[in-house]
Design an enzyme around this catalytic site. Structure first.
Site, short mmCIF file in Angstrom:
data_model
loop_
_atom_site.label_atom_id
_atom_site.label_comp_id
_atom_site.label_asym_id
_atom_site.label_seq_id
_atom_site.Cartn_x
_atom_site.Cartn_y
_atom_site.Cartn_z
CE LYS A 1 -4.13 -1.93 2.11
NZ LYS A 1 -5.20 -1.79 3.08
CG ASP B 1 -8.21 0.44 2.97
OD1 ASP B 1 -8.93 -0.44 2.46
OD2 ASP B 1 -6.97 0.38 2.98
#
Ligand code: ATR
Length: 279
Positions: free
Chosen positions: A73, A109
């Site tokens: 990420k 997210d």
């Protein structure tokens, strides 16, 4: 089989990615909308040392969408052409969209945290306890503070809580101060405490949970963590980790396909898979 020469490829990458539930959720959504000839979704294990080669390959092959999980990420950010402002503020990318060879990174997210809570109550002005200061907590801290919650971050390593709190205008406390949580409106667990196979562990003593609270657990394996079970026993409203997984996936689906995600079909695919495959 509707896959053909024009079918666009989307995928999850991680190290490992083979346990990802995203292929199931996304492919179920394509089927529900009747577009399973337009898109197909798979998962690929990509080692950190191969990430740059993967990104070059994604460009070369025109892979339409990539979901990034641990440990990519952060590392993928420097390999992209553009990073959306939200992903920049969070400091992590979990979604990459390829528009004619131009790769743009997003982060969905945080929507997985605020979306399910906002279905129950507005976040503005609410006292929120965030447990944890790792990757999942970063996205949560961004979303919660952007929506006007008053955030206190509790973490085993206090220095990490402090630096995250400084970044997002929150307070930082050690786990020794957790009794304070009792007076707060919402508790979000973004630690890995309670994750299978250590599912007898809980990040918060049951006596600090009340029937006035909303308790959210980012963990979805097991679906009912000890934290969630005890929160229900205490009369709190609960949000399951599956809702976070689902909601970030709904946003990815829209970015990849340009269409509204079929939420019910995706939730059903997720719950069926977890019921069958995960303890
Ligand atoms: P993720 O990307 O899933 O958030 P992570 O970045 O490794 O994973 O973060 C894990 C979080 O769980 C951290 O906040 C970690 O606390 P530390 O910062 O002190 O490491 C927390 N955590 C993990 N195991 C824990 C335990 N046994 N007790 C308390 N907190 C724990």
């Amino acid at each position: 089989m509707k896959i053909n020469a024009k079918t666009k490829l989307c995928m999850t990458i991680g190290d490992p990615a083979s346990h990802s539930l995203s292929p199931l959720i996304h492919n179920a959504a394509y089927a529900a909308l009747g577009i399973e000839g337009d898109f197909v979704y798979v998962a690929c294990d990509v080692r950190p040392k191969d990430l740059a080669a993967f990104v070059a390959g994604a460009r070369a092959m025109g892979i339409r969408g990539v979901s990034c999980t641990t440990p990519h990420k952060l590392a993928i950010m420097s390999l992209l052409d553009e990073i959306d402002e939200v992903a920049k503020a969070i400091g992590a990318v979990n979604t990459v969209v390829n528009d004619n060879g131009r790769l743009k990174g997003y982060n969905t997210d945080y929507l997985g945290v605020i979306g399910p809570i906002e279905k129950l109550t507005p976040l503005k002005g609410k006292q929120v306890a965030l447990l944890g200061a790792g990757g999942a907590a970063r996205a949560a801290a961004y979303g919660l503070t952007r929506r006007g919650a008053k955030l206190t971050i509790y973490n085993r390593t206090l220095s990490k809580a402090r630096s995250l709190a400084d970044e997002f205008g929150a307070e930082a406390r050690s786990l020794r101060d957790l009794a304070e949580v009792k007076t707060m409106d919402i508790v979000v667990n973004a630690t890995s405490v309670g994750l299978s196979p250590n599912d007898q562990a809980t990040p918060l003593n049951k006596s600090f949970i009340t029937d006035k609270q909303i308790v959210f657990d980012a963990i979805y394996s097991p679906i009912e963590t000890r934290l969630i079970r005890e929160a229900r026993q205490q009369g709190a409203q609960v949000v399951y980790g599956t809702e976070m997984l689902l909601r970030q996936g709904l946003a990815q689906f829209k970015l990849f396909t340009g269409r509204e995600a079929p939420e019910d079909a995706m939730r059903q695919a997720l719950l069926t898979a977890l019921g069958e495959d995960v303890q």
